[in-house]
Design an enzyme around this catalytic site. Structure first.
Site, PDB file in Angstrom:
ATOM      1  N   HIS A  48       0.807   5.176   1.015  1.00 55.35           N
ATOM      2  CA  HIS A  48       0.109   6.248   1.731  1.00 55.35           C
ATOM      3  C   HIS A  48       0.237   7.530   0.924  1.00 55.35           C
ATOM      4  O   HIS A  48       1.343   7.881   0.496  1.00 55.35           O
ATOM      5  CB  HIS A  48       0.776   6.529   3.087  1.00 55.35           C
TER       6      HIS A  48
ATOM      7  N   HIS B 256       0.848  -1.192   0.000  1.00 54.05           N
ATOM      8  CA  HIS B 256       0.000   0.000   0.000  1.00 54.05           C
ATOM      9  C   HIS B 256       0.881   1.239   0.000  1.00 54.05           C
ATOM     10  O   HIS B 256       1.944   1.261   0.631  1.00 54.05           O
ATOM     11  CB  HIS B 256      -0.953   0.020   1.201  1.00 54.05           C
TER      12      HIS B 256
HETATM   13  P1  AMP Z   1       1.807   0.553   7.433  1.00 54.87           P
HETATM   14  O1  AMP Z   1       1.632  -0.931   7.167  1.00 54.87           O
HETATM   15  O2  AMP Z   1       2.629   0.850   8.640  1.00 54.87           O
HETATM   16  O3  AMP Z   1       2.279   1.303   6.226  1.00 54.87           O
HETATM   17  O4  AMP Z   1       0.406   1.168   7.772  1.00 54.87           O
HETATM   18  C1  AMP Z   1      -0.822   0.514   7.656  1.00 54.87           C
HETATM   19  C2  AMP Z   1      -1.890   1.575   7.656  1.00 54.87           C
HETATM   20  O5  AMP Z   1      -3.127   0.939   7.443  1.00 54.87           O
HETATM   21  C3  AMP Z   1      -1.992   2.375   8.946  1.00 54.87           C
HETATM   22  O6  AMP Z   1      -1.842   3.766   8.658  1.00 54.87           O
HETATM   23  C4  AMP Z   1      -3.400   2.035   9.464  1.00 54.87           C
HETATM   24  O7  AMP Z   1      -4.044   3.128  10.059  1.00 54.87           O
HETATM   25  C5  AMP Z   1      -4.106   1.603   8.190  1.00 54.87           C
HETATM   26  N1  AMP Z   1      -5.197   0.677   8.391  1.00 54.87           N
HETATM   27  C6  AMP Z   1      -5.172  -0.502   9.082  1.00 54.87           C
HETATM   28  N2  AMP Z   1      -6.370  -1.100   9.044  1.00 54.87           N
HETATM   29  C7  AMP Z   1      -7.183  -0.308   8.300  1.00 54.87           C
HETATM   30  C8  AMP Z   1      -8.537  -0.372   7.896  1.00 54.87           C
HETATM   31  N3  AMP Z   1      -9.333  -1.398   8.244  1.00 54.87           N
HETATM   32  N4  AMP Z   1      -9.039   0.628   7.139  1.00 54.87           N
HETATM   33  C9  AMP Z   1      -8.259   1.675   6.782  1.00 54.87           C
HETATM   34  N5  AMP Z   1      -6.966   1.797   7.128  1.00 54.87           N
HETATM   35  C10 AMP Z   1      -6.426   0.829   7.882  1.00 54.87           C
END
Ligand code: AMP
Ligand code: ZN
Length: 121
Positions: A110, A108
């Site tokens: 951001h 993903h």
């Molecule tokens: P990272 O893997 O550290 O890049 O970040 C994962 C991101 O996914 C974090 O910013 C979380 O807030 C976000 N996240 C986790 N679960 C969900 C969800 N169900 N819906 C939207 N965002 C999510």
């Protein structure tokens, strides 16, 4: 589900509509939704629909997919409320692996922006 999806993956479940999300954009290859814990006025996540665990698994077969993802980001950023470059702009972050700070192991990107101050970053 096909082998292109991981039944235990939270972002595969979001793509499949099995977990609710606030959708920003969807096409045949990409799904985009708001981060549940935003750092800034604009904070959404762009994911490929296929389950690729992280940037570490990206190869030449993903050039078109990753190119589409990155070229779509500025358009969605403006639509979601980021201010125009250069006074505005946005940040693109792609955490990869444990040392890279990755928590969800479905690739993903951001996209973070909007007027400061931000909660983080
Ligand atoms: P990272 O893997 O550290 O890049 O970040 C994962 C991101 O996914 C974090 O910013 C979380 O807030 C976000 N996240 C986790 N679960 C969900 C969800 N169900 N819906 C939207 N965002 C999510
Ligand atoms: Zn997944």
């Amino acid at each position: 589900m096909s082998a292109q999806h991981d039944p235990n993956c939270v972002f595969c479940k979001i793509v499949a509509g099995q977990i609710p999300s606030r959708k920003v954009y969807e096409d045949e290859d990409l799904f985009v939704f708001h981060d549940i814990h935003p750092w800034a006025p604009v904070h959404f996540l762009m994911v490929p629909k296929v389950h690729i665990p992280s940037m570490a698994q990206v190869g030449p077969e993903h050039e078109r997919l990753m190119g589409r993802l990155l070229t779509l980001a500025p358009k969605l950023a403006l639509e979601q409320g980021c201010n125009p470059y250069p006074e505005g702009g946005f940040r693109i972050v792609c955490n990869t692996g444990q040392e890279g700070g990755q928590e969800v192991h479905h690739l993903h990107v951001h996209v973070i922006g909007g007027p400061r101050p931000w909660a983080k970053g």
